[in-house]
Design a protein around this motif. Sequence first.
Motif, short mmCIF file in Angstrom:
data_model
loop_
_atom_site.label_atom_id
_atom_site.label_comp_id
_atom_site.label_asym_id
_atom_site.label_seq_id
_atom_site.Cartn_x
_atom_site.Cartn_y
_atom_site.Cartn_z
N UNK A 258 0.81 -1.23 0.00
CA UNK A 258 0.00 0.00 0.00
C UNK A 258 0.84 1.27 0.00
N UNK A 259 2.15 1.14 0.29
CA UNK A 259 3.04 2.30 0.28
C UNK A 259 3.73 2.48 -1.07
N UNK A 260 3.40 1.61 -2.03
CA UNK A 260 4.06 1.67 -3.35
C UNK A 260 3.74 2.98 -4.06
N UNK A 261 4.76 3.52 -4.72
CA UNK A 261 4.62 4.72 -5.55
C UNK A 261 4.23 5.96 -4.75
N UNK A 262 4.50 5.96 -3.45
CA UNK A 262 4.28 7.13 -2.63
C UNK A 262 5.61 7.79 -2.31
N UNK A 263 5.61 9.11 -2.21
CA UNK A 263 6.82 9.84 -1.88
C UNK A 263 7.21 9.59 -0.43
N UNK A 264 8.43 9.97 -0.09
CA UNK A 264 8.91 9.76 1.28
C UNK A 264 8.05 10.52 2.28
N UNK A 265 7.66 11.75 1.94
CA UNK A 265 6.84 12.54 2.86
C UNK A 265 5.46 11.90 3.05
N UNK A 266 4.89 11.33 1.98
CA UNK A 266 3.60 10.67 2.11
C UNK A 266 3.69 9.43 2.99
N UNK A 267 4.76 8.67 2.85
CA UNK A 267 4.94 7.46 3.68
C UNK A 267 5.12 7.85 5.14
N UNK A 268 5.95 8.87 5.41
CA UNK A 268 6.16 9.30 6.79
C UNK A 268 4.86 9.82 7.40
N UNK A 269 4.10 10.59 6.63
CA UNK A 269 2.83 11.11 7.12
C UNK A 269 1.85 9.98 7.41
N UNK A 270 1.83 8.99 6.54
CA UNK A 270 0.92 7.87 6.74
C UNK A 270 1.30 7.05 7.96
N UNK A 271 2.60 6.90 8.20
CA UNK A 271 3.06 6.15 9.36
C UNK A 271 2.82 6.92 10.65
N UNK A 272 3.05 8.23 10.60
CA UNK A 272 2.97 9.04 11.82
C UNK A 272 1.54 9.33 12.24
N UNK A 273 0.68 9.70 11.29
CA UNK A 273 -0.65 10.16 11.69
C UNK A 273 -1.78 9.65 10.81
#
Length: 502
Positions: A258-273
């Motif tokens: 589900x994290x495929x093709x997402x930018x680093x900021x999008x992945x961090x945001x998804x993990x954090x909040x």
Amino acid sequence: MQSTSTIDLESVAARHPDLLHRTVWQTFKLPIIGGLILLYFVFAWWMFSIGKVLNNANWSIAGSYLADWVSYEVRPDIEISANGGMKITYPRFDPLGPNANPDWLKAKRETITRMIETPAASASPQAPAKSSSFSFMAPAAPVGAATAPSAQAVTETRTEEVVTAALVEMGSRRTVDVGPDRVTLVRDGETVVLDLDVKADTVTSEAPLPVWAEQRRPGAKVVASFGVSGWLEVEADKVKIRKRFFGWENFLFDTNSPFFDKSASEVISLIASGERVDPAQSNLSLAIDNILYNPSWQHLDVWTKLLQTIVMAFVGTLFAMVIAFPLSFIAARNIFRNRPANQVVKRFFDFLRSVDMLIWALFFTRAFGPGPLAGISAIFFTDTGTLGKLYAEALENIDDKQREGVKSVGASPVAVQRFGVLPQVLPIFASQALYFWESNTRSATIIGAVGAGGIGLKLWEAMRTNSDWENVAYMVLLILIVVFIFDSISNALRSRLMGKRS
């Protein structure tokens, strides 16, 4: 008048004329040595046919392999049907994911209506006969029996969307224009036009092909190279595109994540909040799982095999050192004064080290089966022979004064060895063991390729596919990092053992 020193020199020269005259060897020593070295290189050049090998080498393939270490390919196929329609397909595990739509491949699509003929289904064999006089074994149907209607073709009208043209951008001033019956290749101002005949299965060039395109026989497929941008194959009914991109594709998350093709900021945001993607676990745990169990890179398996290699090298070297240490005292002539025993142990060392580690690995793989035990045994056998020989030679070169001094005070034979011999050789023993531990970290990779476990087997599997060279580069990089770390640790420990300080 001549000085006294000159007179003395002349008198010495008169008595010993050979002292002041250089021999032929002394005069021409350097030219002779240089000539012999040059002659040796000429012989080696002829013996191994180096000139022929260099001339016949396929440097383009070597360059492609090296490029594959730091790049990946996207491989769309443009299939051409006989009715003029085209279809773009991607491999199952394409780096772009299941719904690939790259901006460098522009497809022109049209909705067309086609008439398709399909054969009608024949009468069912279970259908009841219309006359009771029918017999399956009869040579002909009796008079009055009803005959089954013959199968007739059914015409079906279909409306579907097809690709009528495709333009592939292979790089700056490099394009591929694909049509139903023609492919136009452009590379740096040069243009190649290829006519396709699907029914005759032929590819024809309208002009002689340039050096970057090849057709082995008339009508056969054409292979065109676009340098670092990639290459393609043009067949009568298919155009295979191989476009190259630098980097390692999907190194962290594969196309099913589900994290495929997402930018680093999008992945961090998804993990954090972000909201949980999987209700059963947190997004951080899910991301770690997706990285470790990435099916393309298999990070957890690679790291586990690398740790297995390190353990193989350590355990094999440790066991070899433990066995070689006491045996070396028996092999040393000045320590154990029994010549037959000295010779037996030394020949045992020769036997162990005369068989290469790779051969021992093959032997133990057949004995124990594939796995780390075979690798540990191979390292143990080889290093026992080598360390034993080195330890025995170090013991034979000790200073006997220390041993005699300890013996003169009435010490027991064990105490003589403990206080008169060990302080001299122990730093050397430990230094050599550390060097072999570092060296065996590399050797364990090689023997792993023959089934002895570790990352070597993983590396060999990646090389055998001939398409996963980026995985090969990844594992080679990990091995280099481990060897560098172990080399630094080994050098630091050896320096301390030998009494040196940085």
